[in-house]
Design a protein around this motif. Structure first.
Motif, short mmCIF file in Angstrom:
data_model
loop_
_atom_site.label_atom_id
_atom_site.label_comp_id
_atom_site.label_asym_id
_atom_site.label_seq_id
_atom_site.Cartn_x
_atom_site.Cartn_y
_atom_site.Cartn_z
N THR A 47 42.56 34.55 48.47
CA THR A 47 42.39 33.63 47.33
C THR A 47 42.51 34.44 46.05
O THR A 47 43.02 35.55 46.06
N ASN A 48 41.99 33.90 44.96
CA ASN A 48 41.95 34.67 43.72
C ASN A 48 41.17 35.95 43.95
O ASN A 48 40.16 35.95 44.66
N PRO A 49 41.62 37.07 43.39
CA PRO A 49 40.96 38.35 43.66
C PRO A 49 39.53 38.38 43.13
O PRO A 49 39.24 37.92 42.04
N ASN A 50 38.64 38.96 43.96
CA ASN A 50 37.26 39.18 43.52
C ASN A 50 37.21 40.50 42.75
O ASN A 50 38.24 41.15 42.53
N ASN A 51 36.02 40.93 42.36
CA ASN A 51 35.87 42.13 41.54
C ASN A 51 36.43 43.37 42.23
O ASN A 51 37.14 44.17 41.61
N ASN A 52 36.11 43.56 43.51
CA ASN A 52 36.62 44.74 44.24
C ASN A 52 38.14 44.71 44.35
O ASN A 52 38.80 45.75 44.20
N GLU A 53 38.69 43.54 44.61
CA GLU A 53 40.14 43.42 44.71
C GLU A 53 40.82 43.65 43.36
O GLU A 53 41.92 44.21 43.30
N MET A 54 40.17 43.26 42.28
CA MET A 54 40.70 43.54 40.94
C MET A 54 40.81 45.04 40.72
O MET A 54 41.82 45.54 40.20
N LEU A 60 46.18 50.38 42.29
CA LEU A 60 47.55 50.36 42.81
C LEU A 60 48.58 50.44 41.68
O LEU A 60 49.55 51.19 41.77
N VAL A 61 48.36 49.69 40.62
CA VAL A 61 49.31 49.70 39.51
C VAL A 61 49.35 51.07 38.85
O VAL A 61 50.43 51.58 38.50
N ILE A 62 48.21 51.70 38.72
CA ILE A 62 48.17 53.06 38.15
C ILE A 62 48.99 54.01 39.02
O ILE A 62 49.77 54.82 38.52
N ARG A 63 48.87 53.87 40.32
CA ARG A 63 49.62 54.74 41.25
C ARG A 63 51.11 54.38 41.26
O ARG A 63 51.96 55.25 41.41
N ILE A 64 51.44 53.10 41.09
CA ILE A 64 52.85 52.70 41.00
C ILE A 64 53.52 53.40 39.82
O ILE A 64 54.67 53.82 39.89
N TYR A 65 52.77 53.57 38.74
CA TYR A 65 53.29 54.23 37.54
C TYR A 65 52.96 55.73 37.49
O TYR A 65 53.06 56.35 36.45
N ILE A 85 47.82 38.14 36.53
CA ILE A 85 49.22 37.84 36.85
C ILE A 85 50.09 39.08 36.70
O ILE A 85 50.93 39.37 37.55
N GLU A 86 49.88 39.82 35.63
CA GLU A 86 50.66 41.04 35.39
C GLU A 86 50.43 42.07 36.50
O GLU A 86 51.38 42.65 37.01
N LEU A 87 49.18 42.29 36.87
CA LEU A 87 48.87 43.23 37.95
C LEU A 87 49.51 42.77 39.26
O LEU A 87 50.12 43.57 39.99
N TYR A 88 49.39 41.49 39.55
CA TYR A 88 49.96 40.93 40.78
C TYR A 88 51.48 41.13 40.80
O TYR A 88 52.05 41.53 41.81
N GLU A 89 52.14 40.85 39.69
CA GLU A 89 53.60 40.98 39.63
C GLU A 89 54.05 42.43 39.78
O GLU A 89 55.09 42.70 40.38
#
Length: 172
Positions: A47-54, A60-65, A85-89
């Motif tokens: 579902t929508n991400p909870n605090n831990n998933e956020m 993950l995004v930091i590691r992607i970059y 949305i930005e993080l998900y994308e």
């Protein structure tokens, strides 16, 4: 290789209005392990991400970059309305293989999966096949750039003529 970018606000005026931004671009090669992690994360997201998933998404995004920015910079630099949305994308860009070239991905596009769990299972099977046939460790496969893995799967390396010397390679 295709790249993706993210724009973060870096400066605010005295009342909190953004006045400066910085754009970051992904590196041309992304490790297979990171692709697998992004797919695993999306498969586990119900579902929508909870605090831990956020926090997982931010990491993950930091590691992607490749750590071009910090957790604080990304948390302060994204617009609160569009941050999730930005993080998900960003994660979806890596997980779906959008960063690989068209000629490599054309065969992959013909394959359909019904869920992220199916996609994750396909990646697991790929890892097993590469470790079984290539006598490589799982860590070696996961450290490979994603593009290289798909190049190997498409058989591009097998089409190339094997030569025994540098003279043969250059036609001398």
């Amino acid at each position: 290789m295709k790249s993706n970018s993210i724009e973060l606000v870096t400066e605010f005026d005295s009342i909190g209005v953004p006045i400066g931004t910085q754009t970051f671009v992904t590196h041309p090669t992304i490790k297979f392990f990171l692709v697998y992690e992004c797919v695993s994360f999306l498969a586990s997201l119900k579902t929508n991400p909870n605090n831990n998933e956020m926090h997982q998404m931010v990491d993950l995004v930091i590691r992607i970059y490749d750590n071009q920015f910090t957790k604080t910079q990304i948390m302060n630099g994204l617009d609160r309305q569009n941050a999730i949305i930005e993080l998900y994308e960003q994660i979806l860009f890596v997980a779906s293989g959008k960063h690989i070239d068209e000629e490599v991905s054309s065969e992959v596009k013909g394959t359909s999966v019904k869920s992220w769990e199916d996609y994750k299972n396909n990646l697991k099977a790929t890892i097993k096949d590469m470790t079984k046939d290539g006598n490589q460790s799982v860590n070696t496969v996961l450290d490979m750039p994603f593009y290289f893995v798909f190049d190997e799967l498409n058989g591009e390396s097998k089409k190339k003529k094997q030569v025994s010397s540098m003279f043969e390679a250059f036609g001398m």
